[in-house]
Write a protein that holds these residues in place. Sequence first.
Motif, PDB file in Angstrom:
ATOM      1  N   GLN A 138      74.870  44.250  52.095  1.00  0.00           N
ATOM      2  CA  GLN A 138      74.300  45.566  51.757  1.00  0.00           C
ATOM      3  C   GLN A 138      72.487  44.911  51.734  1.00  0.00           C
ATOM      4  OE1 GLN A 138      76.022  46.567  48.104  1.00  0.00           O
ATOM      5  NE2 GLN A 138      76.972  48.160  49.002  1.00  0.00           N
ATOM      6  N   LYS A 139      72.196  43.910  51.436  1.00  0.00           N
ATOM      7  CA  LYS A 139      70.920  43.433  51.421  1.00  0.00           C
ATOM      8  C   LYS A 139      70.357  43.392  52.784  1.00  0.00           C
ATOM      9  CE  LYS A 139      67.885  39.478  50.221  1.00  0.00           C
ATOM     10  NZ  LYS A 139      67.611  38.281  49.628  1.00  0.00           N
ATOM     11  N   TYR A 170      64.640  41.894  45.446  1.00  0.00           N
ATOM     12  CA  TYR A 170      65.746  42.343  45.731  1.00  0.00           C
ATOM     13  C   TYR A 170      66.475  42.007  44.402  1.00  0.00           C
ATOM     14  CZ  TYR A 170      65.439  43.377  50.404  1.00  0.00           C
ATOM     15  OH  TYR A 170      64.955  43.999  51.704  1.00  0.00           O
ATOM     16  N   TRP A 171      67.780  42.170  43.867  1.00  0.00           N
ATOM     17  CA  TRP A 171      68.340  42.215  42.866  1.00  0.00           C
ATOM     18  C   TRP A 171      68.904  40.680  42.552  1.00  0.00           C
ATOM     19  CZ3 TRP A 171      69.890  45.157  46.843  1.00  0.00           C
ATOM     20  CH2 TRP A 171      70.722  44.384  47.801  1.00  0.00           C
ATOM     21  N   ASP A 172      68.908  39.895  43.459  1.00  0.00           N
ATOM     22  CA  ASP A 172      68.848  38.489  43.445  1.00  0.00           C
ATOM     23  C   ASP A 172      67.852  37.477  43.160  1.00  0.00           C
ATOM     24  OD1 ASP A 172      67.540  38.498  45.928  1.00  0.00           O
ATOM     25  OD2 ASP A 172      69.362  37.835  47.270  1.00  0.00           O
ATOM     26  N   LYS A 203      60.867  46.868  43.232  1.00  0.00           N
ATOM     27  CA  LYS A 203      62.096  46.207  42.783  1.00  0.00           C
ATOM     28  C   LYS A 203      63.266  47.056  42.603  1.00  0.00           C
ATOM     29  CE  LYS A 203      58.763  43.857  39.718  1.00  0.00           C
ATOM     30  NZ  LYS A 203      58.172  43.350  38.125  1.00  0.00           N
ATOM     31  N   GLY A 253      67.167  47.115  41.630  1.00  0.00           N
ATOM     32  CA  GLY A 253      68.287  46.431  40.931  1.00  0.00           C
ATOM     33  C   GLY A 253      69.540  46.635  41.439  1.00  0.00           C
ATOM     34  N   GLU A 254      70.744  45.902  41.045  1.00  0.00           N
ATOM     35  CA  GLU A 254      71.882  45.732  41.754  1.00  0.00           C
ATOM     36  C   GLU A 254      72.685  47.021  41.540  1.00  0.00           C
ATOM     37  OE1 GLU A 254      73.969  42.564  39.984  1.00  0.00           O
ATOM     38  OE2 GLU A 254      73.702  43.055  37.935  1.00  0.00           O
ATOM     39  N   LYS A 255      72.483  47.981  40.626  1.00  0.00           N
ATOM     40  CA  LYS A 255      72.906  49.048  40.575  1.00  0.00           C
ATOM     41  C   LYS A 255      72.771  50.246  41.430  1.00  0.00           C
ATOM     42  CE  LYS A 255      73.722  48.405  35.307  1.00  0.00           C
ATOM     43  NZ  LYS A 255      73.420  49.002  33.961  1.00  0.00           N
ATOM     44  N   LEU A 304      73.619  51.324  47.449  1.00  0.00           N
ATOM     45  CA  LEU A 304      73.144  51.135  48.708  1.00  0.00           C
ATOM     46  C   LEU A 304      73.452  52.101  49.571  1.00  0.00           C
ATOM     47  CD1 LEU A 304      72.511  47.126  48.472  1.00  0.00           C
ATOM     48  CD2 LEU A 304      70.963  49.163  47.649  1.00  0.00           C
ATOM     49  N   ASP A 323      66.546  51.928  37.766  1.00  0.00           N
ATOM     50  CA  ASP A 323      67.226  50.802  38.471  1.00  0.00           C
ATOM     51  C   ASP A 323      66.381  50.332  39.533  1.00  0.00           C
ATOM     52  OD1 ASP A 323      69.652  50.967  37.130  1.00  0.00           O
ATOM     53  OD2 ASP A 323      70.290  52.644  38.072  1.00  0.00           O
TER      54      ASP A 323
END
Length: 387
Positions: free
Chosen positions: A2-3, A23-25, A41, A43-45, A48, A67
Amino acid sequence: MQKNILHTLFQRMNPEFAFAVEYWDGKTEQYGQGDVQLKIKIGEKVPLTRLMNEPSLTFGEAYMNGDIEIDGKIEDLINLAHSNKQLLWTKNLPNLPKLSFKKAKSNIEHHYDIGNDFYSIWLDETMSYSCAYFKDENDSLDQAQINKIDHVLKKLQLKPGETLLDIGSGWGWLIIRAAQLYGVQAHGVTLSEEQYTKTNERIKSLGLEQQVQVTLSDYRELPKQNLCFDKIASVGMFEHVGRDNYPVFMETVNSLLKDKGVMLLHTITHQTEEPGDPWIQKYIFPGGYIPSVREIISLLPEYNYHLIDVENLRLHYAKTLDNWSSRFEEHLDEVREMYDETFIRMWRLYLQSSAAFFRNGGLGLHQILFTKGVNNDLEQTRAFLYK
């Protein structure tokens, strides 16, 4: 995976606009050329797949929910998005159903009946919720809104004893000022109960009951009352009519306006026919459609309307929104007593992104003046407007 998809999307964007994405990482990537002033920024929620398919709506919702965070100016984000509009927005015009009276009222209530207490926090003293007119760059918002009302009334060339209708009369200051300055019989119509109540309070407090009145109804109901007016204004209402209802609007105006009568239409515009932003349509103005200038102008001959004047106040609206946004942020403690953080972030995004769209040319604000039939008795130049 997804990234990588997001990374590919951002790489395809206009390289003239430099921005960074965290990214969320925890890893940050830079895109575009030049110095980075904007950082997003994610977030992972954030969903995508949906972000790829519905970028505007998904991004707006993710920002509302916290998010997505924006480190920098929302205006820079909007300029980035606008420069990549072919990548982010569909070209297809929406196939919107015609608005029934009931649906039109519910759409208005969604936005305008949030509450007079809320709007009074960040609007000016007149509670004018439309583009102001800054005759001087140092004009306060209060002065600029009075300037706008006076500019509209001057263009209509009102005379004592004439009748004036304001379609979508808001909180009533235009009809009140018209009665006070020009001695006209002024009538407003609104679908908002909050606006109707406040307007009546103002009329009574000023002792203008015999000269000014307001109706809580759909404007399309007015012809049934056998009303007819010398002059008609509509400020910031046409955007809510709906594209399929333009003929109905023009026919209704035609039935309400006397021969040789003058109409001023004040509306947000697009340069070309475009679909509405899905986030704005869902959360801010459901059922709305912003017309192009040529859509409006092309309608006029069909009703024997004669074009007199067109003026674009685009940058005035950007400055108006800057003022609203600043006042909104200055009174966040009061807003928080009424609404939660999601609501606050929604309105912040709406106000600041709208200012950006007016400033970068994505939106315009036109005042269009026309007459019903030929009228040879109007001023021949604009000089009278600036006396």
